[in-house]
Write an enzyme that holds these catalytic residues in place. Structure first.
Site, mmCIF file in Angstrom:
data_model
loop_
_atom_site.group_PDB
_atom_site.id
_atom_site.type_symbol
_atom_site.label_atom_id
_atom_site.label_comp_id
_atom_site.label_asym_id
_atom_site.label_seq_id
_atom_site.Cartn_x
_atom_site.Cartn_y
_atom_site.Cartn_z
ATOM 1 N N TYR A 47 13.051 -1.414 -15.462
ATOM 2 C CA TYR A 47 13.467 -0.259 -14.532
ATOM 3 C C TYR A 47 12.891 -0.575 -13.059
ATOM 4 O O TYR A 47 12.950 0.401 -12.277
ATOM 5 C CB TYR A 47 13.798 0.775 -15.133
ATOM 6 N N LYS A 74 0.781 -1.236 -0.004
ATOM 7 C CA LYS A 74 -0.001 0.172 -0.156
ATOM 8 C C LYS A 74 0.749 1.261 0.184
ATOM 9 O O LYS A 74 0.513 2.246 -0.979
ATOM 10 C CB LYS A 74 -0.945 0.054 1.025
ATOM 11 N N ASN A 83 5.446 17.067 -12.450
ATOM 12 C CA ASN A 83 5.751 18.475 -12.164
ATOM 13 C C ASN A 83 7.114 19.107 -12.377
ATOM 14 O O ASN A 83 7.149 20.469 -12.900
ATOM 15 C CB ASN A 83 5.214 18.698 -10.943
ATOM 16 N N CYS A 137 25.314 6.670 -19.958
ATOM 17 C CA CYS A 137 24.051 7.579 -20.294
ATOM 18 C C CYS A 137 23.284 7.988 -18.862
ATOM 19 O O CYS A 137 23.179 9.398 -18.551
ATOM 20 C CB CYS A 137 23.014 6.887 -21.109
ATOM 21 N N HIS A 177 2.853 6.652 -6.658
ATOM 22 C CA HIS A 177 1.838 7.905 -7.180
ATOM 23 C C HIS A 177 2.577 9.258 -6.831
ATOM 24 O O HIS A 177 2.427 10.057 -7.535
ATOM 25 C CB HIS A 177 0.617 7.704 -6.511
HETATM 26 N N1 LIG Z 1 -9.901 8.066 1.668
HETATM 27 C C1 LIG Z 1 -9.247 7.268 0.664
HETATM 28 O O1 LIG Z 1 -9.302 7.575 -0.450
HETATM 29 C C2 LIG Z 1 -8.685 6.039 1.239
HETATM 30 C C3 LIG Z 1 -8.160 5.148 0.223
HETATM 31 C C4 LIG Z 1 -7.399 4.027 0.656
HETATM 32 C C5 LIG Z 1 -7.105 3.968 1.896
HETATM 33 N N2 LIG Z 1 -7.436 4.765 2.940
HETATM 34 C C6 LIG Z 1 -7.299 4.669 4.488
HETATM 35 O O2 LIG Z 1 -8.394 4.013 4.863
HETATM 36 C C7 LIG Z 1 -8.376 4.428 6.235
HETATM 37 C C8 LIG Z 1 -9.537 5.266 6.556
HETATM 38 O O3 LIG Z 1 -9.752 6.363 5.554
HETATM 39 P P1 LIG Z 1 -10.890 7.394 5.298
HETATM 40 O O4 LIG Z 1 -10.579 8.372 4.332
HETATM 41 O O5 LIG Z 1 -12.117 6.391 5.290
HETATM 42 O O6 LIG Z 1 -11.004 8.073 6.578
HETATM 43 P P2 LIG Z 1 -12.293 8.764 7.284
HETATM 44 O O7 LIG Z 1 -11.634 10.002 8.349
HETATM 45 O O8 LIG Z 1 -13.121 9.448 6.240
HETATM 46 O O9 LIG Z 1 -13.169 7.754 8.116
HETATM 47 C C9 LIG Z 1 -12.699 7.366 9.349
HETATM 48 C C10 LIG Z 1 -13.831 6.933 10.329
HETATM 49 O O10 LIG Z 1 -13.394 6.122 11.299
HETATM 50 C C11 LIG Z 1 -14.166 6.639 12.204
HETATM 51 N N3 LIG Z 1 -13.681 6.004 13.621
HETATM 52 C C12 LIG Z 1 -12.714 6.381 14.378
HETATM 53 N N4 LIG Z 1 -12.339 5.829 15.449
HETATM 54 C C13 LIG Z 1 -13.532 4.769 15.500
HETATM 55 C C14 LIG Z 1 -13.679 3.827 16.410
HETATM 56 N N5 LIG Z 1 -13.118 3.755 17.383
HETATM 57 N N6 LIG Z 1 -14.967 3.029 16.107
HETATM 58 C C15 LIG Z 1 -15.308 3.312 15.032
HETATM 59 N N7 LIG Z 1 -15.185 4.297 14.124
HETATM 60 C C16 LIG Z 1 -14.196 4.965 14.345
HETATM 61 C C17 LIG Z 1 -14.387 7.991 12.422
HETATM 62 O O11 LIG Z 1 -15.404 8.514 13.058
HETATM 63 C C18 LIG Z 1 -14.521 8.208 10.880
HETATM 64 O O12 LIG Z 1 -15.795 8.270 10.447
HETATM 65 C C19 LIG Z 1 -7.244 5.239 6.503
HETATM 66 O O13 LIG Z 1 -6.226 4.555 7.102
HETATM 67 C C20 LIG Z 1 -6.867 5.731 5.145
HETATM 68 O O14 LIG Z 1 -5.539 6.145 5.083
HETATM 69 C C21 LIG Z 1 -8.020 5.989 2.497
#
Ligand SMILES: NC(=O)c1ccc[n+]([C@@H]2O[C@H](COP(=O)([O-])OP(=O)(O)OC[C@H]3O[C@@H](n4cnc5c(N)ncnc54)[C@H](O)[C@@H]3O)[C@@H](O)[C@H]2O)c1
Length: 433
Positions: free
Chosen positions: A253, A206, A221, A264, A213
């Site tokens: 690569y 991940k 850029n 090169c 990316h």
């Molecule tokens: N947003 C993206 O595009 C994306 C893509 C891939 C991976 N991720 C990863 O996935 C994870 C979540 O990302 P997200 O964007 O959905 O986060 P987010 O902040 O939108 O949502 C996280 C949720 O978890 C809840 N939460 C926190 N503590 C909790 C608990 N003890 N019990 C239940 N719920 C709880 C929060 O209230 C919140 O609603 C992160 O690790 C992020 O890095 C995000």
């Protein structure tokens, strides 16, 4: 399947909606009442195309509910997916507090209810985090055969998250032993036909993807900025660069191994960086390329010199296979360093014929290794016979020919990922694996 989803943000809400689309029953859990209420009203707590309709349909047909009560969710489900946030601390370090809290709550519910369960971590967590959660909270449940734990990274992009879930760009499942689980349902549920890795390996993938990316954006850029400064259309440049699917947008690569070298890459990287400096264009990412390469070379030399022996053999000296070009070769730098430190060196490179070296190639080797002729051997077998430590940078010998000459006390350092070296009856070390 009955699935509880912890964290109803972008990842959790999309996962919930898409699982209900597959006919699974979902119980969402969040600490924010507003998100729980949205789910229970059949509404999406986040803006994402298609999600509102999916959740409202799921709610109508009884496939969706949400709660703040962890125990209720665990009681009603066989599988939990942890999608809580993993933000950065002020120091930049990863904050695992929400994952830790939810893992502890799930553990308490499982112990109280005495039930078997499957737990999938989907939050982005650094390598070692799943292991850490297991050792802090879950080891006894796993050992008792009551809990299975997986790490399944999410690759969705906000804005196209639903279609990304349906057709993931990549599907990866981390298991405790890195092997496919007997229960293939889990893999199917989370994205079809995954690559299986260890928990740590899946976590690393991940980060490797997101780093890649980020580096691609930075690269485009910086090339764009310099292009514009030089009166060149940077967008057009990058567009054409991306047309090359053989060397540019390809696996070529894109694997760890030899540092880059040759006549090169080092020269051209250096020239463009110098030009950017003269033009006053800041290119910190591109400027770090040569020092990154030097760090890789330093790591190889460190790996070699940490062993006691001073009888070292090099298989491959030119900058890559099937050429006699020694200019900018990392292995020449390795040989120079080892000779300078008094090592006894034996070298084999099938492409090297010193009598045929001409021009800049000959001049460089005269300058850097004037005694090369006395170190060159006629066969890989001669090098192997006279060395305790063998550094292999090229697949330039037949392992079957080496086999009778290899001793169990010898050690091979494989610089470039030549799979057949692993089968030789001696110690094996990879540079990055
Ligand atoms: N947003 C993206 O595009 C994306 C893509 C891939 C991976 N991720 C990863 O996935 C994870 C979540 O990302 P997200 O964007 O959905 O986060 P987010 O902040 O939108 O949502 C996280 C949720 O978890 C809840 N939460 C926190 N503590 C909790 C608990 N003890 N019990 C239940 N719920 C709880 C929060 O209230 C919140 O609603 C992160 O690790 C992020 O890095 C995000």
């Amino acid at each position: 399947m009955d699935v509880s989803i912890f964290g109803l943000g972008y990842v959790g809400a999309v996962t919930a909606g898409c699982l209900t689309e597959g006919g699974h029953r979902v119980v969402g859990v969040d600490v924010q009442m507003v998100k729980v209420e949205a789910f229970n009203a059949g509404k999406s707590p986040i803006i994402e195309p298609e999600l509102d309709e999916m959740l409202s349909h799921a709610r109508r047909v009884g496939l969706l509910k949400a709660t703040v009560d962890v125990r209720e969710a665990i009681t009603e489900t066989q599988l939990s997916i942890v999608c809580v946030g993993t933000p950065s601390l002020a120091s930049g370090r990863l904050n695992l507090d929400y994952v830790r809290k939810v893992t502890q709550q799930i553990r308490e519910a499982l112990v109280l209810l005495g039930k078997s369960h499957t737990l999938v971590f989907r939050s982005t967590m650094l390598p070692g985090s799943t292991r850490q959660m297991v050792s802090e909270f879950l080891a006894d449940l796993i050992e008792g055969g009551r809990l299975k734990v997986f790490y399944c990274p999410e690759f969705l992009r906000e804005g196209t998250a639903v279609s990304d879930f349906r057709e993931p760009s990549l599907s990866v499942l981390g298991t405790h032993d890195g092997l496919a689980p007997a229960d293939v349902e889990i893999a199917k549920l989370l994205g079809g036909d995954p690559e299986f890795l260890s928990w740590d390996g899946a976590e690393m993938i991940k980060y490797a993807c997101n780093y890649f990316h980020a580096i691609k954006v930075g690269f485009a850029n910086e090339i764009g900025r310099l292009s514009k400064c030089l009166g060149v259309d940077g967008a057009r440049v990058m567009n054409v660069v991306c047309q090359d699917a053989k060397l540019n947008i390809s696996r070529y690569y894109m694997r760890p191994g030899n540092p880059f070298g040759g006549s090169c890459l080092p020269k051209d990287v250096s020239a463009l960086s110098s030009l950017a400096r003269m033009e006053g264009v800041s290119m910190p990412l591109l400027d770090s390329t040569l020092s990154s390469n030097q760090s890789h070379l330093d790591a190889l030399i460190k790996q070699i010199t940490q062993h006691e022996t001073r009888r070292v053999g090099l298989l491959g000296l030119s900058f890559k296979e099937d050429t006699d070009d020694l200019r900018g070769s990392p292995m020449v730098a390795v040989a120079e360093t080892l000779l300078g430190r008094g090592y006894q060196l034996q070298i084999y490179d099938p492409q090297l014929n010193l009598t045929r070296l001409v021009g800049a190639n000959e001049a460089e080797i005269q300058r850097r290794m004037p005694h090369l002729a006395s170190l060159l051997r006629n066969s890989a077998v001669d090098v192997v016979a006279a060395s305790d430590l063998i550094i292999v940078s090229q697949a330039c010998a037949d392992p079957n020919e080496l086999l009778p000459h290899i001793r169990p006390d010898q050690r091979i350092i494989d610089v470039n990922g030549w799979a057949s070296l692993r089968d030789l009856p001696c110690h094996y070390e990879g540079l990055c694996w």
